[in-house]
Motif scaffolding. Structure first.
Motif, PDB file in Angstrom:
ATOM      1  N   CYS A  94       0.141   4.444   0.071  1.00 47.02           N
ATOM      2  CA  CYS A  94      -0.407   5.426   0.774  1.00 47.02           C
ATOM      3  C   CYS A  94      -1.475   5.442   1.775  1.00 47.02           C
ATOM      4  CB  CYS A  94      -0.615   6.880   0.061  1.00 47.02           C
ATOM      5  SG  CYS A  94      -1.912   6.780  -1.069  1.00 47.02           S
ATOM      6  N   LEU A 131      -2.830   8.159  -9.583  1.00 44.45           N
ATOM      7  CA  LEU A 131      -2.382   7.256  -8.764  1.00 44.45           C
ATOM      8  C   LEU A 131      -0.698   7.074  -9.071  1.00 44.45           C
ATOM      9  CD1 LEU A 131      -3.218   5.928  -6.152  1.00 44.45           C
ATOM     10  CD2 LEU A 131      -3.685   3.506  -7.375  1.00 44.45           C
ATOM     11  N   CYS A 172      -4.449   4.771  -0.489  1.00 40.38           N
ATOM     12  CA  CYS A 172      -4.167   4.018  -1.598  1.00 40.38           C
ATOM     13  C   CYS A 172      -4.863   2.735  -1.484  1.00 40.38           C
ATOM     14  CB  CYS A 172      -2.624   4.159  -2.208  1.00 40.38           C
ATOM     15  SG  CYS A 172      -1.919   5.593  -2.628  1.00 40.38           S
ATOM     16  N   THR A 203       1.915   8.654  -6.243  1.00 41.69           N
ATOM     17  CA  THR A 203       2.858   7.795  -5.704  1.00 41.69           C
ATOM     18  C   THR A 203       4.287   7.486  -6.089  1.00 41.69           C
ATOM     19  OG1 THR A 203       2.083   5.729  -6.952  1.00 41.69           O
ATOM     20  CG2 THR A 203       0.730   6.193  -4.808  1.00 41.69           C
ATOM     21  N   GLN A 215     -11.276   6.125  -2.028  1.00 38.11           N
ATOM     22  CA  GLN A 215     -10.056   6.097  -2.575  1.00 38.11           C
ATOM     23  C   GLN A 215     -10.317   7.058  -3.877  1.00 38.11           C
ATOM     24  OE1 GLN A 215      -9.633   1.801  -3.405  1.00 38.11           O
ATOM     25  NE2 GLN A 215      -8.914   1.378  -1.053  1.00 38.11           N
ATOM     26  N   TYR A 243       0.958   2.481 -12.151  1.00 36.41           N
ATOM     27  CA  TYR A 243      -0.361   2.011 -11.749  1.00 36.41           C
ATOM     28  C   TYR A 243      -0.930   1.823 -13.027  1.00 36.41           C
ATOM     29  CZ  TYR A 243      -0.428   1.993  -6.796  1.00 36.41           C
ATOM     30  OH  TYR A 243      -0.161   1.593  -5.542  1.00 36.41           O
ATOM     31  N   CYS A 260      -8.355  11.085  -5.407  1.00 39.39           N
ATOM     32  CA  CYS A 260      -8.327  11.569  -6.670  1.00 39.39           C
ATOM     33  C   CYS A 260      -8.975  12.873  -7.078  1.00 39.39           C
ATOM     34  CB  CYS A 260      -8.561  10.392  -7.810  1.00 39.39           C
ATOM     35  SG  CYS A 260      -8.118  10.793  -9.297  1.00 39.39           S
ATOM     36  N   GLN A 277       0.740  -1.294   0.020  1.00 37.62           N
ATOM     37  CA  GLN A 277       0.081   0.141  -0.109  1.00 37.62           C
ATOM     38  C   GLN A 277       0.717   1.195   0.129  1.00 37.62           C
ATOM     39  OE1 GLN A 277      -2.812   0.358   3.370  1.00 37.62           O
ATOM     40  NE2 GLN A 277      -4.287   1.461   2.049  1.00 37.62           N
TER      41      GLN A 277
END
Length: 422
Positions: free
Chosen positions: A191, A284, A194, A288, A243, A292, A247, A189
């Motif tokens: 974050c 994402l 996330c 991060t 989640q 992804y 965003c 994971q």
């Protein structure tokens, strides 16, 4: 191949909302436009053909997102010969009909012409037609988008989530130098908000269903082997509303989808388009520093089967204690409440159907990738959803079951999960 020089410039002192143009080419290249950052570039376009009466036309096609009430001029400088410019709503430039809802203009020779429109809000197609019988060389012209003060008002619609530049890549085909440092089944994971990602081992999948499988669709074959040469990670659950909200707060997602009054939080985010799902993966990645992706269809089936070869990862049967299906609740439920499969992944059958990257072909897997890549990313009218939803019967939530859906379509029955390169 025609040579198309694109020069986009927006001249405005008070327009806060930005417009974007997406060139409908196999590369999915996107050019973002803002009032203070004009963009220029050169692209090569193929020439799909539209048949209008006795004439056939080559065309270049773009998509433009315009805020409601804003006025814009699409300006074309023609360096060669006859061109026809049209702006309107539709699923493709090939089927765009010039009627009262479409703005259109014809001009010829070395000339500059502007077509001014006022947006009803949403996505519009910008089509430039060139009649083939009169073309003896490549056609060169430039296109500029600028702010205007009026023009024909176009019908409104949805502003579609714009895509950032996305290379056609998948988690299983883009391993990093650190791939060997992860253990099979490890949960990662990146974050606090996330998705939790589960590491799946490298391996091989027999993709598709057996010819004897009950409820098999003709699009589920021919069965073929897919080899995943590297480990990759897949979301333990579908992406949730919580989640997704991260965003939105981070500026990567444009809208807060409706929840149908069912609640949000740990429920799967629904009412999202394929474009929305792709944009979440892009955001994402940026947030991060990891790579992804939306899953490819083969990655999804590999994750769903988790080593099984039966219609469901539960075996030869599936019941309402195994998954949210058959409309037992009439809505989605919070993710992770049903038992996981052998990979430790939840809700791959039912709850919310899941978008994957691939283009849908109702003829099945002829020519499909065999390495975990996604199929047919260029200019695709339908994308694939997998896993079925809470409303579906068991046959539609099988591991091999597929559904083709327009990438701009929203549904309270559809969400997505993501994959991560290791």
């Amino acid at each position: 191949m025609s040579r198309l020089l694109i020069r986009f410039a927006v001249r405005s002192s008070g327009l806060a909302a930005a417009a974007s143009i997406l060139a409908a080419t196999p590369s999915w290249a996107q050019i973002q436009i803002t009032p203070d950052q004009p963009v220029s570039g050169v692209v090569e376009t193929s020439d799909p053909v539209a048949q209008l009466g006795e004439y056939s036309f080559s065309h270049d096609c773009y998509m433009i997102d315009l805020p409601e009430g804003s006025s814009w001029a699409v300006e074309v400088t023609n360096r060669d010969q006859y061109l026809n410019l049209s702006i309107g709503r539709g699923e493709s430039c090939v089927t765009l009909q010039v009627d009262a809802s479409v703005a259109s203009k014809i001009f010829a020779g070395r000339a500059r012409a502007a077509l001014e429109v006022t947006s009803g809000g949403g996505r519009y197609l910008v089509r430039i037609l060139r009649p083939n019988p009169f073309i003896t060389k490549s056609v060169e012209y430039s296109v500029a988008l600028r702010a205007a003060t009026g023009g024909k008002r176009l019908p409104g619609g949805e502003i579609v989530q714009a895509l950032a530049q996305i290379a056609p890549a998948t988690a299983s085909t883009t391993p990093t130098a650190n791939a060997g440092s992860y253990a099979d089944g490890q949960v990662v994971q990146d974050c606090p908000t996330c998705p939790q990602m589960v590491v799946l081992p490298a391996g091989t999948l027999s993709m598709g269903s057996l010819a004897t499988e009950e409820a098999r669709g003709r699009d589920e074959g021919p069965r073929h082997a897919v080899t995943f040469a590297a480990a990759f990670a897949v979301g333990r659950t579908e992406v949730t509303f919580d989640q997704w909200d991260g965003c939105v707060a981070g500026g990567g997602c444009q809208r807060r989808p409706a929840d149908q009054g069912w609640g949000q939080g740990a429920r799967p985010v629904i009412d999202v388009t394929w474009n929305d799902a792709m944009a979440y993966a892009v955001w994402l990645s940026k947030a991060t520093g990891q790579a992804y992706h939306l899953l490819s269809e083969s990655e999804w089936e590999y994750a769903a089967r988790a080593g099984t070869d039966t219609p469901w990862n539960t075996g030869e049967a599936i019941v309402t204690d195994d998954a949210n299906l058959l409309g037992q609740f009439g809505k989605t439920v919070p993710v992770g409440g049903y038992p996981p499969n052998a990979f430790g992944l939840h809700d791959l059958h039912g709850n919310a159907a899941e978008w994957v990257q691939d283009c849908y072909e109702d003829t099945g897997y002829f020519g499909a990738p065999t390495d975990g890549a996604a199929a047919g990313l260029a200019g695709c009218p339908r994308r694939v959803q997998r896993g079925g939803s809470f409303a579906d019967e068991p046959g539609r939530v099988r591991s091999a079951a597929r559904k083709g859906v327009a990438p701009t379509q929203r549904s309270p029955e559809a969400g997505f999960r993501v994959a991560r390169s290791l």
